[in-house]
Design an enzyme around this catalytic site. Structure first.
Site, PDB file in Angstrom:
ATOM      1  N   GLU A  34      40.123  28.543   8.056  1.00 14.19           N
ATOM      2  CA  GLU A  34      40.269  28.091   9.685  1.00 14.19           C
ATOM      3  C   GLU A  34      41.663  27.289   9.591  1.00 14.19           C
ATOM      4  O   GLU A  34      41.524  26.056   9.038  1.00 14.19           O
ATOM      5  CB  GLU A  34      39.261  27.705  10.089  1.00 14.19           C
ATOM      6  CG  GLU A  34      39.501  28.214  11.673  1.00 14.19           C
ATOM      7  CD  GLU A  34      38.323  27.221  12.566  1.00 14.19           C
ATOM      8  OE1 GLU A  34      36.962  26.970  11.644  1.00 14.19           O
ATOM      9  OE2 GLU A  34      38.447  27.026  14.169  1.00 14.19           O
ATOM     10  N   ARG A  72      28.268  26.028  -1.952  1.00 12.41           N
ATOM     11  CA  ARG A  72      29.246  24.852  -1.173  1.00 12.41           C
ATOM     12  C   ARG A  72      29.380  24.062  -2.326  1.00 12.41           C
ATOM     13  O   ARG A  72      28.146  23.866  -2.420  1.00 12.41           O
ATOM     14  CB  ARG A  72      29.631  25.005   0.164  1.00 12.41           C
ATOM     15  CG  ARG A  72      28.224  24.019   0.751  1.00 12.41           C
ATOM     16  CD  ARG A  72      28.696  23.683   2.567  1.00 12.41           C
ATOM     17  NE  ARG A  72      30.118  23.432   2.248  1.00 12.41           N
ATOM     18  CZ  ARG A  72      30.900  24.154   3.694  1.00 12.41           C
ATOM     19  NH1 ARG A  72      29.589  24.489   4.230  1.00 12.41           N
ATOM     20  NH2 ARG A  72      31.669  24.084   4.044  1.00 12.41           N
ATOM     21  N   LYS A 115      34.762  19.694   7.775  1.00 14.12           N
ATOM     22  CA  LYS A 115      35.889  18.446   7.889  1.00 14.12           C
ATOM     23  C   LYS A 115      35.600  17.772   9.244  1.00 14.12           C
ATOM     24  O   LYS A 115      36.477  16.938   9.883  1.00 14.12           O
ATOM     25  CB  LYS A 115      36.432  20.330   8.711  1.00 14.12           C
ATOM     26  CG  LYS A 115      37.408  20.535   7.666  1.00 14.12           C
ATOM     27  CD  LYS A 115      38.214  22.498   8.501  1.00 14.12           C
ATOM     28  CE  LYS A 115      37.845  23.267   7.635  1.00 14.12           C
ATOM     29  NZ  LYS A 115      38.322  24.471   8.491  1.00 14.12           N
TER      30      LYS A 115
END
Length: 556
Positions: free
Chosen positions: A32, A256, A266
RNA sequence: UGGGGCGUCGUCAAAUGGCAAGACACAGGGUUUUGGUCCCUGCAUUUGGAGGUUCGAAUCCUCCCGCCCCAGCCA
């Protein structure tokens, strides 16, 4: 290529190929565009692009830009640059927004199939109706609208007739499902926002769950690899593809990356940037790819790291020492050596002629014979490292001290004859004599000298700025905080130390930003992009392993 | 709590019923004109726990324990 056992994803692909389910593998990396990529994304990039490469398939770079309130063009550019820098080429570059028309049509199709409806519940009421994990939800009072009414309302939503948040298009699934995301999930929400690519064309935007599987499906993604938190969304992913009866991409989740002594989210990285806790997304202390790149870390060491850590479903935190190992391993093989003095003190060789300059052969990289040698100038006045001298050295310290003999690398053996101090007691100069018989650094009588110091010629060096970086946090898991404490409380106050007037050899002046070398005995350093010809700036990429330091610390 | 996942060395991670790889870290030692590199050596009698099946279990079965994810009109 070293032999590694296969991970569960590659095994799945093996069998999909063997069974004939697929003849070509297609993957995608779907960021994104709302932030900068970090080393956690590198794991995903290496996985997706790496698998496509290994299986002779394709991998697309696709921006998942379905939420105009958070996304910006700045980020798409940085992401493209980062992927390329990491060493990968996408087969196709796509944007989720490319598919908005098709998605709208497919949404209408679900309405026609009586599998979607426009709901007028407010966000608050939607939440109430959803129920809890242990308690079934209730059907929306708008769930039984006619297909015609739904079509009309959805059309008017698209035309901007309703305010933000007033309605949603929802999938009609099961409000009692134990899987929360199956309780009539939103497919579209109203957002009167302009989009970085479609501008003001749309005022309704698809939700992730509806959009992502469609994106995968239309690109013919065979294996849609994502992280564990999407595991519970998989039933919905499959539901859309099945009801719409379009190409069935298969979602597979893996854990992850978490890395000790830093934070990979983020949200938190953005917070540090916005609050000025670091100097931007590409601050060399940041785990962002742009930060790592600026710091001088080679893309190959990141790739190697990603291959070493493996792929599994278990949540884990990789020791940052492993990453550091990968960096050193690569740089040891590739970085030219150079002598630089971080904290200089003058060394004067009393019996060496003032007007003499000798040149010694300097091995550019002992790990790479093809790098050859180069001449390095030697003169009466040199700079050496201040901590290579101790007035009262302990027995295990085999560097310089009063009366001690040490080797100046590639040059001569010298013996300390005295020191000069200023009125505050600081050493301003060290005096020594050299043994002319030891040219090159070996004594003809065979006497052993344990210490070897690096040096630069005072007349053939110039001052530069050096930025010494250390771990960003001083806590293994910065997110493990006390009540009322923020992760920023474990920020390492010494993660950056700026040192000026470090002395480097003259020939270094010709190098450009991005150049990485080893300052012998000190670490790997790279030239920062802010560097100018007037003021050169070096970033410490990483220190060398230092067993002397370790010994000292153990004594304490 | 309902659902979905996951537990193998300090940290990652293999082993797919046949006798617990490897890497990092750590600890010793050797070589060395970088206290770097390199090279040796050591480092899980046991796989979250308890039972069971089996000649044989980290792998299969049962129960228990622990951790993670989902309850955005974020992704």
């Amino acid at each position: 290529m070293e032999k590694r056992s296969r991970d569960f994803i590659r095994e799945t692909i093996d069998s999909d190929l063997a069974s004939g389910k697929h003849s070509e593998i297609v993957t995608r990396f779907p960021p994104e565009p709302n932030g900068y990529l970090h080393i956690g994304h590198a794991k995903s990039i290496c996985t997706n692009f790496g698998i496509a490469r290994e299986f002779g398939g394709k991998c697309n770079l696709r921006f998942d830009d379905t939420n105009p309130v958070k996304e910006e063009t700045e980020f798409v550019e940085s992401i493209k640059g980062d992927v390329e820098w990491l060493g990968f080429k996408w087969d196709n570059l796509y944007f989720a927004s490319d598919y908005f028309d098709r998605m709208y049509l497919l949404a209408e199709q679900l309405i026609v199939m009586d599998l979607a409806y426009v709901c007028d519940l407010s966000p608050e009421d939607t939440k109430v109706y959803r129920g809890f994990a242990s308690k079934p939800g209730r059907n929306s009072p708008f769930r039984n609208r006619s297909i015609e009414e739904n079509l009309d309302l959805f059309h008017r939503m698209k035309n901007g007739e309703f305010p933000e948040g007033s309605r949603t298009l929802r999938a009609k699934i099961d409000m009692a499902s134990p899987t929360m995301c199956l309780r009539d999930p939103a497919m579209y929400r109203i957002l009167h926002r302009s989009h970085h690519r479609t501008g003001d064309k749309w005022c309704i935007y698809p939700m992730y769950d509806f959009a992502h599987c469609l994106e995968d499906s239309t690109e013919g993604i065979t294996h849609s690899l994502c992280t564990l938190e999407f595991e519970s969304n998989r039933p919905l992913y499959n539901w859309y593809l099945e009801k719409l009866d379009i190409f069935r991409s298969r979602q597979i989740e893996f854990a992850r990356l978490n890395l000790s002594f830093t934070v990979l989210s983020k949200r938190f990285l953005r917070k540090m940037v916005e609050e000025g806790l670091v100097n931007g997304w590409d601050d060399p202390r940041m785990p962002t790819l742009s930060g790592l790149r600026r710091r001088g870390i080679p893309a190959s060491s990141i790739r190697n790291f990603c291959s070493i850590i493996g792929l599994a479903k278990r949540n884990s935190t990789v020791d940052i020492a492993l990453f550091e190992h990968c960096i050193r391993e690569e740089l040891n093989k590739t970085a030219p050596r150079v002598m630089s003095i971080l904290n200089p003190v003058k060394l004067v060789i009393e019996n060496y002629p003032e007007d003499r300059t000798e040149h010694f052969d300097y091995v550019v990289n002992p790990e790479d014979e093809s790098a050859g040698t180069r001449p390095t100038p030697f003169t009466r006045e040199l700079y050496i490292e201040r901590d290579d001298f101790m007035e009262d050295p302990p027995k295990k310290f085999f560097r310089m001290g009063p009366g001690r003999e040490v080797r100046l690398r590639y040059a001569y053996l010298v013996t300390c004859t005295g020191i000069i101090k200023d009125e505050d007691g600081n050493i301003t100069e060290i005096k020594c004599t050299y043994d002319p018989e030891t040219k090159g650094g070996n004594a003809p009588d065979g006497r052993r000298v344990r210490g070897t110091l690096h040096w630069v010629s005072a007349a053939n060096s110039f001052p530069v700025e050096v930025r010494l970086y250390d771990r960003l946090f001083n806590k293994g898991n910065p997110l493990d905080t006390e009540e009322g404490e923020e992760f920023t409380s474990s920020l390492n106050p010494d993660s950056l130390a700026v040192v000026t007037n470090c002395m480097v050899e003259d020939h270094m002046g010709k190098n450009k930003p991005g150049f990485v070398c080893q300052f012998e005995r000190k670490g790997y350093f790279s030239i920062d992009p802010e560097s100018t010809s007037e003021r050169m700036i070096f970033n410490r990429t990483i220190t060398l392993r230092d067993s002397w330091k370790k010994l000292k610390e153990k004594k304490k």
